[in-house]
Scaffold this motif. Sequence first.
Motif, short mmCIF file in Angstrom:
data_model
loop_
_atom_site.label_atom_id
_atom_site.label_comp_id
_atom_site.label_asym_id
_atom_site.label_seq_id
_atom_site.Cartn_x
_atom_site.Cartn_y
_atom_site.Cartn_z
N ILE A 16 -12.15 9.35 1.72
CA ILE A 16 -12.75 7.50 1.52
C ILE A 16 -11.24 6.60 0.95
N VAL A 17 -10.53 6.53 1.77
CA VAL A 17 -9.78 5.30 1.92
C VAL A 17 -9.96 3.55 1.32
N SER A 18 -10.12 3.53 0.07
CA SER A 18 -10.58 2.08 -0.02
C SER A 18 -11.00 2.15 -1.58
N SER A 19 -10.13 0.74 -1.81
CA SER A 19 -10.36 0.04 -3.62
C SER A 19 -11.39 -0.70 -3.34
N ASP A 20 -12.33 -0.64 -3.04
CA ASP A 20 -13.76 -0.97 -2.70
C ASP A 20 -14.84 -0.52 -3.28
N SER A 21 -15.57 -1.37 -4.43
CA SER A 21 -16.81 -1.13 -4.61
C SER A 21 -17.68 -0.65 -3.84
N ASP A 22 -17.70 -1.00 -3.15
CA ASP A 22 -19.00 -0.53 -1.79
C ASP A 22 -19.26 0.28 -1.94
N PHE B 121 -10.02 11.65 -7.38
CA PHE B 121 -9.37 10.55 -6.86
C PHE B 121 -8.24 10.01 -6.81
N ILE B 122 -7.09 10.35 -5.38
CA ILE B 122 -5.75 9.84 -5.79
C ILE B 122 -5.53 7.83 -5.73
N TYR B 123 -4.91 7.93 -6.65
CA TYR B 123 -4.15 6.46 -6.64
C TYR B 123 -2.91 6.24 -5.18
N GLY C 136 -10.91 10.51 -2.71
CA GLY C 136 -10.96 9.42 -2.76
C GLY C 136 -10.05 8.40 -2.85
N PHE C 137 -9.74 8.01 -2.19
CA PHE C 137 -7.68 7.24 -2.30
C PHE C 137 -8.22 5.60 -2.30
N GLY C 138 -7.16 5.13 -3.56
CA GLY C 138 -7.20 3.88 -3.80
C GLY C 138 -5.99 3.54 -4.36
N GLN C 139 -5.93 1.99 -4.81
CA GLN C 139 -5.60 1.64 -5.46
C GLN C 139 -5.94 1.57 -7.05
N ARG C 140 -4.66 1.72 -7.90
CA ARG C 140 -5.17 1.40 -9.54
C ARG C 140 -6.38 0.66 -10.09
N LYS C 141 -6.60 -0.11 -9.12
CA LYS C 141 -7.51 -1.62 -9.21
C LYS C 141 -8.85 -0.92 -9.02
N ASP D 64 -9.75 10.90 -11.59
CA ASP D 64 -7.83 10.08 -11.15
C ASP D 64 -7.32 10.73 -12.01
N PHE D 65 -6.92 11.48 -12.66
CA PHE D 65 -5.60 12.44 -13.15
C PHE D 65 -5.14 13.06 -12.49
N ASP D 66 -3.97 12.29 -12.62
CA ASP D 66 -3.29 13.55 -11.68
C ASP D 66 -1.46 12.65 -12.23
#
Length: 250
Positions: free
Chosen positions: A99-105, A139-141, A122-127, A203-205
């Motif tokens: 799932i590629v999004s930074s959305d909490s939905d 989860f990958i930033y 999951g893939f998303g920005q740090r925000k 999200d550890f990387d």
Amino acid sequence: MASENTNRLAVLIDADNAQPAIAEGLLAEVAKYGTAHVKRAYGDWTSTNLKGWKDHLLAQSIQPIQQFGYTTGKNATDSAMIIDAMDLLYTSKLDGFVIVSSDSDFTRLASRIRESGLTVYGFGQRKTPKPFVAACDKFIYTENLKEVTEDAPVAKTRTAANQLKGDSKLMNLLRNAVEAASDDSGWARLDTVGSIITKQRPDFDSRSYGFNKLGELFSATTLFDLESRSPGDGKPPVTHVRDIRHRAEK
């Protein structure tokens, strides 16, 4: 591992919420976890906002899914992704979802997929909100993907040893994972340690600290011993790690 590459994955991209520049790095990262049998990007493709995605869709063979924004202020793209994900969950023989999004939905979607026994990446920005991050197995930033794709010099962004050692949360995470996986001599397989860390912090990387591999991060702290061991029978060497405090216990 070779067995991981047999996993069948569905890659679902919220194009309204993701940058097209990550496309190549994203799919290269996905290949580490399995094969993308489904690749879809959702958005209103009649909008000029998604113009940058079009070349990447062709180059990466990603299927665009049209979703008009029927109502102002409502995210129709999210709803379309969730509906498709549930359809795929019940009708396709998949091993996991990306799932590629930074959305909490998408937090509840990720949880629901995992409840069915499938893996969620999951893939998303740090925000990205923490609840969505925690709902994924891994989860990958996407900022880390950009560094690889744009050939940024990793060495310039590496965190210094004294800074790593001064990060108590990081050090506790690393030491506890090694301890949990170690044998009586204090040595633990690095791959097992990595799995434990991911379960505790999806999200550890190591790339977040400027290191492409987990072993490089452990080595940079100067607080761990690393050793490569050959299992024999033509199998590749296996890296083991140990807290240096075990030296004094000999």
